[in-house]
Scaffold this motif. Structure first.
Motif, PDB file in Angstrom:
ATOM      1  N   CYS A  77       0.830  -1.392  -0.077  1.00  0.00           N
ATOM      2  CA  CYS A  77      -0.145   0.207   0.171  1.00  0.00           C
ATOM      3  C   CYS A  77       0.952   1.248   0.071  1.00  0.00           C
ATOM      4  O   CYS A  77       2.345   1.096   0.096  1.00  0.00           O
ATOM      5  CB  CYS A  77      -0.944   0.037   1.361  1.00  0.00           C
ATOM      6  SG  CYS A  77      -0.242  -0.585   2.640  1.00  0.00           S
ATOM      7  N   LEU A  78       0.177   2.475  -0.133  1.00  0.00           N
ATOM      8  CA  LEU A  78       1.147   3.787  -0.141  1.00  0.00           C
ATOM      9  C   LEU A  78       1.677   3.791   1.147  1.00  0.00           C
ATOM     10  O   LEU A  78       1.253   3.532   2.102  1.00  0.00           O
ATOM     11  CB  LEU A  78       0.054   4.788  -0.429  1.00  0.00           C
ATOM     12  CG  LEU A  78      -0.676   4.930  -1.827  1.00  0.00           C
ATOM     13  CD1 LEU A  78      -1.562   5.893  -1.857  1.00  0.00           C
ATOM     14  CD2 LEU A  78       0.333   5.017  -2.933  1.00  0.00           C
ATOM     15  N   HIS A  79       2.998   4.468   1.184  1.00  0.00           N
ATOM     16  CA  HIS A  79       3.791   4.555   2.251  1.00  0.00           C
ATOM     17  C   HIS A  79       3.063   5.384   3.250  1.00  0.00           C
ATOM     18  O   HIS A  79       2.549   6.664   2.929  1.00  0.00           O
ATOM     19  CB  HIS A  79       5.133   5.269   1.791  1.00  0.00           C
ATOM     20  CG  HIS A  79       6.126   5.682   2.927  1.00  0.00           C
ATOM     21  ND1 HIS A  79       6.454   4.387   3.838  1.00  0.00           N
ATOM     22  CD2 HIS A  79       6.466   6.734   3.496  1.00  0.00           C
ATOM     23  CE1 HIS A  79       7.199   5.090   4.660  1.00  0.00           C
ATOM     24  NE2 HIS A  79       7.356   6.265   4.581  1.00  0.00           N
ATOM     25  N   ALA A  80       3.071   5.118   4.422  1.00  0.00           N
ATOM     26  CA  ALA A  80       2.383   5.903   5.586  1.00  0.00           C
ATOM     27  C   ALA A  80       3.233   5.323   6.860  1.00  0.00           C
ATOM     28  O   ALA A  80       2.570   4.449   7.469  1.00  0.00           O
ATOM     29  CB  ALA A  80       0.704   5.671   5.619  1.00  0.00           C
ATOM     30  N   PRO A  81       4.172   6.193   7.393  1.00  0.00           N
ATOM     31  CA  PRO A  81       4.898   5.482   8.468  1.00  0.00           C
ATOM     32  C   PRO A  81       4.092   5.291   9.789  1.00  0.00           C
ATOM     33  O   PRO A  81       4.687   4.551  10.595  1.00  0.00           O
ATOM     34  CB  PRO A  81       5.924   6.440   8.648  1.00  0.00           C
ATOM     35  CG  PRO A  81       5.422   7.796   7.669  1.00  0.00           C
ATOM     36  CD  PRO A  81       4.603   7.285   6.819  1.00  0.00           C
ATOM     37  N   THR A  82       3.045   6.127  10.086  1.00  0.00           N
ATOM     38  CA  THR A  82       2.341   6.028  11.239  1.00  0.00           C
ATOM     39  C   THR A  82       1.269   4.742  11.088  1.00  0.00           C
ATOM     40  O   THR A  82       0.920   3.971  12.130  1.00  0.00           O
ATOM     41  CB  THR A  82       1.371   7.333  11.780  1.00  0.00           C
ATOM     42  OG1 THR A  82       0.652   7.830  10.753  1.00  0.00           O
ATOM     43  CG2 THR A  82       2.695   8.287  12.149  1.00  0.00           C
ATOM     44  N   LYS A  83       0.539   4.799  10.100  1.00  0.00           N
ATOM     45  CA  LYS A  83      -0.452   3.688   9.792  1.00  0.00           C
ATOM     46  C   LYS A  83       0.172   2.459   9.579  1.00  0.00           C
ATOM     47  O   LYS A  83      -0.414   1.415  10.045  1.00  0.00           O
ATOM     48  CB  LYS A  83      -1.248   4.189   8.423  1.00  0.00           C
ATOM     49  CG  LYS A  83      -2.228   5.122   8.633  1.00  0.00           C
ATOM     50  CD  LYS A  83      -3.003   5.393   7.300  1.00  0.00           C
ATOM     51  CE  LYS A  83      -4.040   6.675   7.454  1.00  0.00           C
ATOM     52  NZ  LYS A  83      -4.842   6.679   6.533  1.00  0.00           N
ATOM     53  N   ASN A  84       1.366   2.325   8.767  1.00  0.00           N
ATOM     54  CA  ASN A  84       1.931   0.938   8.450  1.00  0.00           C
ATOM     55  C   ASN A  84       3.032   0.829   9.417  1.00  0.00           C
ATOM     56  O   ASN A  84       4.285   0.266   8.965  1.00  0.00           O
ATOM     57  CB  ASN A  84       2.214   0.879   7.189  1.00  0.00           C
ATOM     58  CG  ASN A  84       1.013   1.067   6.292  1.00  0.00           C
ATOM     59  OD1 ASN A  84      -0.272   0.796   6.572  1.00  0.00           O
ATOM     60  ND2 ASN A  84       1.214   1.686   5.103  1.00  0.00           N
ATOM     61  N   ALA A  85       3.154   1.208  10.693  1.00  0.00           N
ATOM     62  CA  ALA A  85       4.154   0.863  11.700  1.00  0.00           C
ATOM     63  C   ALA A  85       4.207  -0.666  12.203  1.00  0.00           C
ATOM     64  O   ALA A  85       3.072  -1.133  12.276  1.00  0.00           O
ATOM     65  CB  ALA A  85       4.022   1.855  12.921  1.00  0.00           C
ATOM     66  N   ILE A  86       5.330  -0.985  12.242  1.00  0.00           N
ATOM     67  CA  ILE A  86       5.434  -2.494  12.826  1.00  0.00           C
ATOM     68  C   ILE A  86       4.908  -2.414  14.342  1.00  0.00           C
ATOM     69  O   ILE A  86       4.918  -1.501  15.362  1.00  0.00           O
ATOM     70  CB  ILE A  86       6.794  -2.842  12.889  1.00  0.00           C
ATOM     71  CG1 ILE A  86       7.406  -2.956  11.589  1.00  0.00           C
ATOM     72  CG2 ILE A  86       7.147  -4.211  13.936  1.00  0.00           C
ATOM     73  CD1 ILE A  86       8.841  -3.245  11.684  1.00  0.00           C
ATOM     74  N   GLY A  87       3.637  -3.456  14.568  1.00  0.00           N
ATOM     75  CA  GLY A  87       2.961  -3.299  15.605  1.00  0.00           C
ATOM     76  C   GLY A  87       1.608  -2.847  15.842  1.00  0.00           C
ATOM     77  O   GLY A  87       0.604  -2.950  16.499  1.00  0.00           O
ATOM     78  N   ALA A  88       1.300  -2.146  14.340  1.00  0.00           N
ATOM     79  CA  ALA A  88      -0.065  -1.569  14.479  1.00  0.00           C
ATOM     80  C   ALA A  88      -1.065  -2.614  14.056  1.00  0.00           C
ATOM     81  O   ALA A  88      -0.675  -3.761  13.540  1.00  0.00           O
ATOM     82  CB  ALA A  88       0.178  -0.652  13.205  1.00  0.00           C
ATOM     83  N   ALA A 102      -5.283  -8.146  12.831  1.00  0.00           N
ATOM     84  CA  ALA A 102      -4.032  -8.746  12.388  1.00  0.00           C
ATOM     85  C   ALA A 102      -3.038  -7.667  12.915  1.00  0.00           C
ATOM     86  O   ALA A 102      -3.363  -6.372  12.581  1.00  0.00           O
ATOM     87  CB  ALA A 102      -3.845  -8.946  10.901  1.00  0.00           C
ATOM     88  N   LYS A 103      -1.755  -7.878  13.282  1.00  0.00           N
ATOM     89  CA  LYS A 103      -0.660  -7.069  13.606  1.00  0.00           C
ATOM     90  C   LYS A 103       0.275  -7.103  12.629  1.00  0.00           C
ATOM     91  O   LYS A 103       0.538  -8.331  11.972  1.00  0.00           O
ATOM     92  CB  LYS A 103      -0.294  -7.599  14.812  1.00  0.00           C
ATOM     93  CG  LYS A 103       0.681  -6.937  15.645  1.00  0.00           C
ATOM     94  CD  LYS A 103       1.319  -7.441  17.014  1.00  0.00           C
ATOM     95  CE  LYS A 103       2.133  -6.237  17.696  1.00  0.00           C
ATOM     96  NZ  LYS A 103       2.645  -7.182  18.852  1.00  0.00           N
ATOM     97  N   ILE A 104       0.694  -5.798  12.174  1.00  0.00           N
ATOM     98  CA  ILE A 104       1.968  -5.716  11.454  1.00  0.00           C
ATOM     99  C   ILE A 104       2.993  -6.221  12.115  1.00  0.00           C
ATOM    100  O   ILE A 104       3.590  -5.709  13.112  1.00  0.00           O
ATOM    101  CB  ILE A 104       2.185  -4.397  10.853  1.00  0.00           C
ATOM    102  CG1 ILE A 104       0.665  -3.835  10.120  1.00  0.00           C
ATOM    103  CG2 ILE A 104       3.560  -4.151  10.138  1.00  0.00           C
ATOM    104  CD1 ILE A 104       0.890  -2.290   9.772  1.00  0.00           C
ATOM    105  N   VAL A 105       3.941  -7.306  11.399  1.00  0.00           N
ATOM    106  CA  VAL A 105       5.083  -7.879  11.913  1.00  0.00           C
ATOM    107  C   VAL A 105       6.284  -7.530  11.187  1.00  0.00           C
ATOM    108  O   VAL A 105       7.362  -7.640  11.929  1.00  0.00           O
ATOM    109  CB  VAL A 105       4.898  -9.408  12.088  1.00  0.00           C
ATOM    110  CG1 VAL A 105       3.855  -9.652  13.189  1.00  0.00           C
ATOM    111  CG2 VAL A 105       4.773 -10.184  10.704  1.00  0.00           C
ATOM    112  N   HIS A 106       6.007  -6.969  10.010  1.00  0.00           N
ATOM    113  CA  HIS A 106       7.340  -6.543   9.404  1.00  0.00           C
ATOM    114  C   HIS A 106       6.894  -5.429   8.288  1.00  0.00           C
ATOM    115  O   HIS A 106       5.716  -5.552   7.743  1.00  0.00           O
ATOM    116  CB  HIS A 106       7.765  -7.647   8.668  1.00  0.00           C
ATOM    117  CG  HIS A 106       9.027  -7.140   7.663  1.00  0.00           C
ATOM    118  ND1 HIS A 106      10.210  -6.973   8.151  1.00  0.00           N
ATOM    119  CD2 HIS A 106       8.856  -7.056   6.190  1.00  0.00           C
ATOM    120  CE1 HIS A 106      10.984  -6.522   6.913  1.00  0.00           C
ATOM    121  NE2 HIS A 106      10.348  -6.896   5.815  1.00  0.00           N
ATOM    122  N   ALA A 107       7.450  -4.400   7.855  1.00  0.00           N
ATOM    123  CA  ALA A 107       7.512  -3.538   7.060  1.00  0.00           C
ATOM    124  C   ALA A 107       8.572  -2.882   6.397  1.00  0.00           C
ATOM    125  O   ALA A 107       9.569  -2.819   6.912  1.00  0.00           O
ATOM    126  CB  ALA A 107       6.540  -2.269   7.613  1.00  0.00           C
TER     127      ALA A 107
END
Length: 170
Positions: A77-88, A102-107
């Protein structure tokens, strides 16, 4: 000796974002604390900022490669450092039907031309050029995107398993 700035954060989940682009992990604040330092360990600067991270809905119209039925899956998806942060945490929906949280485990931050065969096959069972065309079509309503320079986030998500502990009181 240089004084390191600190901030007070209220309870919730927060991410530190530095302009250098270094990825930090979401942190959880349980009580109001004033000892969260404003400092980037990569660039050694104090010009970043904390942002609150909220659970967000992530809607899918297609289940390419049947990926949403697996414990872990990828998406671009489009880059968004706050939305796509590891742990979000993302609330996953397929055509309006909830699949789970679901939890983001890698970005990883990439450009469209960096999508390679393993990424494209795992994400959508397509060739890289076909996936690039699909992503451009998904964002066709966003004017002004320069696909030569637009940053994308290649993220790996893992479903959060519900606790199987027996409940004491029902």
């Amino acid at each position: 000796m240089k004084m390191i700035k600190s901030v007070t954060l209220t309870p919730g989940r927060w991410i530190y974002v530095c302009p250098c682009g270094f990825r930090y992990t979401v942190c959880r604040v349980d009580k109001k604390e004033g000892k969260w330092m404003v400092y980037c360990f990569k660039c050694k600067q104090q010009n970043g900022k904390y942002y609150r991270v909220m659970d967000e809905r992530m809607e899918f119209n297609e289940n390419y490669n049947n990926k949403l039925n697996c414990n872990c899956f990828t998406t671009i998806c489009l880059h968004a450092p706050t939305k796509n942060a590891i742990g979000a945490i993302k609330q996953i929906y397929l055509k309006g039907v909830w699949k789970g949280n679901a939890k983001i485990v890698h970005a990883a931050t990439i450009r469209l031309d960096q999508i390679n065969l393993p990424m494209a096959k795992l994400d959508a069972a397509m060739l890289p050029d076909d996936l690039r065309r699909l992503l451009k079509a998904c964002y066709r309503n966003r004017p002004g995107i320069n696909w030569d320079t637009q940053l994308m986030d290649y993220i790996v998500l893992e479903y959060i398993k519900e606790s199987k502990e027996p409940t004491l009181f029902k």
